[in-house]
Write a protein that holds these residues in place. Structure first.
Motif, mmCIF file in Angstrom:
data_model
loop_
_atom_site.group_PDB
_atom_site.id
_atom_site.type_symbol
_atom_site.label_atom_id
_atom_site.label_comp_id
_atom_site.label_asym_id
_atom_site.label_seq_id
_atom_site.Cartn_x
_atom_site.Cartn_y
_atom_site.Cartn_z
ATOM 1 N N VAL A 67 0.876 -1.176 0.000
ATOM 2 C CA VAL A 67 0.000 0.000 0.000
ATOM 3 C C VAL A 67 0.906 1.218 0.000
ATOM 4 O O VAL A 67 1.916 1.249 0.716
ATOM 5 N N ALA A 68 0.572 2.172 -0.836
ATOM 6 C CA ALA A 68 1.385 3.390 -0.906
ATOM 7 C C ALA A 68 0.526 4.555 -1.355
ATOM 8 O O ALA A 68 -0.455 4.382 -2.087
ATOM 9 N N VAL A 69 0.914 5.719 -0.894
ATOM 10 C CA VAL A 69 0.220 6.960 -1.244
ATOM 11 C C VAL A 69 1.289 7.961 -1.681
ATOM 12 O O VAL A 69 2.367 8.044 -1.068
ATOM 13 N N THR A 74 -0.123 12.407 1.264
ATOM 14 C CA THR A 74 -0.155 11.636 2.516
ATOM 15 C C THR A 74 -0.851 12.440 3.624
ATOM 16 O O THR A 74 -1.040 13.654 3.511
ATOM 17 N N ASN A 75 -1.224 11.706 4.664
ATOM 18 C CA ASN A 75 -1.884 12.292 5.841
ATOM 19 C C ASN A 75 -3.243 12.927 5.529
ATOM 20 O O ASN A 75 -3.663 13.865 6.187
ATOM 21 N N GLY A 77 -5.822 10.577 4.849
ATOM 22 C CA GLY A 77 -6.742 9.449 5.031
ATOM 23 C C GLY A 77 -6.866 8.543 3.819
ATOM 24 O O GLY A 77 -7.732 7.667 3.770
ATOM 25 N N CYS A 79 -4.683 6.222 2.611
ATOM 26 C CA CYS A 79 -4.314 4.838 2.955
ATOM 27 C C CYS A 79 -5.471 4.163 3.694
ATOM 28 O O CYS A 79 -5.854 3.035 3.382
ATOM 29 N N LYS A 80 -6.050 4.874 4.637
ATOM 30 C CA LYS A 80 -7.162 4.310 5.419
ATOM 31 C C LYS A 80 -8.347 3.979 4.502
ATOM 32 O O LYS A 80 -8.966 2.925 4.628
ATOM 33 N N SER A 111 -4.399 2.215 14.015
ATOM 34 C CA SER A 111 -5.690 2.918 14.063
ATOM 35 C C SER A 111 -6.716 2.251 13.141
ATOM 36 O O SER A 111 -7.892 2.577 13.190
HETATM 37 C C1 LIG Z 1 2.366 4.648 4.899
HETATM 38 C C2 LIG Z 1 1.455 5.390 3.920
HETATM 39 C C3 LIG Z 1 0.805 4.376 2.966
HETATM 40 C C4 LIG Z 1 0.359 6.128 4.733
HETATM 41 O O1 LIG Z 1 -0.561 6.722 3.815
HETATM 42 P P1 LIG Z 1 -1.493 7.940 4.251
HETATM 43 O O2 LIG Z 1 -2.534 8.112 3.204
HETATM 44 O O3 LIG Z 1 -0.664 9.110 4.578
HETATM 45 O O4 LIG Z 1 -2.152 7.385 5.593
HETATM 46 P P2 LIG Z 1 -3.505 7.936 6.234
HETATM 47 O O5 LIG Z 1 -3.581 9.431 5.980
HETATM 48 O O6 LIG Z 1 -4.649 7.115 5.760
HETATM 49 O O7 LIG Z 1 -3.246 7.714 7.768
HETATM 50 C C5 LIG Z 1 -3.708 6.603 8.481
HETATM 51 C C6 LIG Z 1 -3.247 6.716 9.917
HETATM 52 O O8 LIG Z 1 -1.821 6.568 9.975
HETATM 53 C C7 LIG Z 1 -1.225 7.728 10.584
HETATM 54 N N1 LIG Z 1 0.045 7.961 9.869
HETATM 55 C C8 LIG Z 1 0.193 8.239 8.558
HETATM 56 N N2 LIG Z 1 1.520 8.315 8.236
HETATM 57 C C9 LIG Z 1 2.198 8.078 9.399
HETATM 58 C C10 LIG Z 1 3.575 7.994 9.736
HETATM 59 N N3 LIG Z 1 4.548 8.171 8.820
HETATM 60 N N4 LIG Z 1 3.895 7.707 11.026
HETATM 61 C C11 LIG Z 1 2.933 7.521 11.948
HETATM 62 N N5 LIG Z 1 1.602 7.557 11.702
HETATM 63 C C12 LIG Z 1 1.238 7.848 10.444
HETATM 64 C C13 LIG Z 1 -2.241 8.834 10.387
HETATM 65 O O9 LIG Z 1 -2.107 9.832 11.371
HETATM 66 C C14 LIG Z 1 -3.539 8.081 10.531
HETATM 67 O O10 LIG Z 1 -3.839 7.824 11.900
HETATM 68 P P3 LIG Z 1 -5.261 8.239 12.531
HETATM 69 O O11 LIG Z 1 -6.312 7.506 11.723
HETATM 70 O O12 LIG Z 1 -5.168 7.779 13.953
HETATM 71 O O13 LIG Z 1 -5.321 9.723 12.338
HETATM 72 C C15 LIG Z 1 2.246 6.453 3.096
HETATM 73 O O14 LIG Z 1 2.959 7.283 3.971
HETATM 74 C C16 LIG Z 1 3.257 5.825 2.130
HETATM 75 O O15 LIG Z 1 2.946 5.592 0.950
HETATM 76 N N6 LIG Z 1 4.481 5.529 2.612
HETATM 77 C C17 LIG Z 1 5.503 4.897 1.758
HETATM 78 C C18 LIG Z 1 5.161 3.439 1.442
HETATM 79 C C19 LIG Z 1 4.961 2.619 2.708
HETATM 80 O O16 LIG Z 1 5.697 2.743 3.682
HETATM 81 N N7 LIG Z 1 3.912 1.765 2.665
HETATM 82 C C20 LIG Z 1 3.510 0.963 3.814
HETATM 83 C C21 LIG Z 1 4.397 -0.206 3.961
HETATM 84 S S1 LIG Z 1 4.094 -0.971 5.549
#
Ligand SMILES: CC(C)(COP(=O)(O)OP(=O)(O)OC[C@H]1O[C@@H](n2cnc3c(N)ncnc32)[C@H](O)[C@@H]1OP(=O)(O)O)[C@@H](O)C(=O)NCCC(=O)NCCS
Length: 156
Positions: A67-69, A74-75, A77, A79-80, A111
């Protein structure tokens, strides 16, 4: 969450690999998934790919493989939303089962109802475990979400 976000199923899983790699997810030189994907969804804003999720199957259970955004989205929602989409589909089509993942950022998934478990309690489903960096330079956590579909008769 972004108002104009759409999430749609996307069957060309291989075309997502470069997007995942661009977000730091590791693939081998052959750019193949460790398990064959069973479904992927993409998150689009004005037809731009801003997020993606790919799910695989391991016997009766599922693996949230990737999963990636996109960084700038990012941040918000996304990914959620992607995780909720796949969980709803699995609830509908499969009923009770587990969804596993190996998370570099476990905080993101707690979460969403995932909990950390010892690696020994999970099926050996990830190439992470055989990577030379595993538990040396990289410390991902194995997590599981129990997908439980309540039958109507159990609801009071
Ligand atoms: C990890 C990733 C998919 C998160 O995507 P996102 O759309 O920013 O996530 P969301 O906005 O849906 O956040 C979901 C929850 O995670 C939390 N969160 C998001 N990024 C975070 C981070 N780097 N560290 C801690 N918490 C984080 C949010 O606060 C949210 O929590 P809440 O519901 O309690 O408010 C994105 O940062 C990404 O693509 N990272 C690189 C690829 C990767 O690491 N993929 C996952 C492999 S395990």
């Amino acid at each position: 969450m972004e108002n104009n976000l759409t999430v749609v199923e996307y069957k060309e899983h291989d075309k997502l690999v470069d997007f995942y790699i661009s977000r730091g997810i590791e693939f081998g030189d052959d750019k193949k998934y460790f398990h064959p994907p069973v479904f992927s969804y993409v998150a689009l804003i004005n037809d731009e790919l801003v997020g993606a999720i790919t799910v695989c199957k391991e016997e009766d259970d599922f693996i949230l493989d990737e999963v990636a955004v996109k960084e700038e989205y990012t941040n918000k929602g996304i990914c959620k939303t992607l995780v909720d989409t796949v969980i709803k589909r699995i609830e509908k089509e499969n009923g009770n089962c587990n969804m596993y993942l190996v998370a570099k950022h476990p905080e993101v998934f707690t979460s969403m109802g995932f909990k950390e478990i010892p690696r020994e309690d999970s099926p050996s489903f990830s190439e992470c475990f055989t990577c030379p960096d595993f538990q040396k330079n990289c410390f991902p956590k194995v997590m599981v979400k129990n997908i439980i579909v309540l039958e109507d008769k159990k609801i009071k």
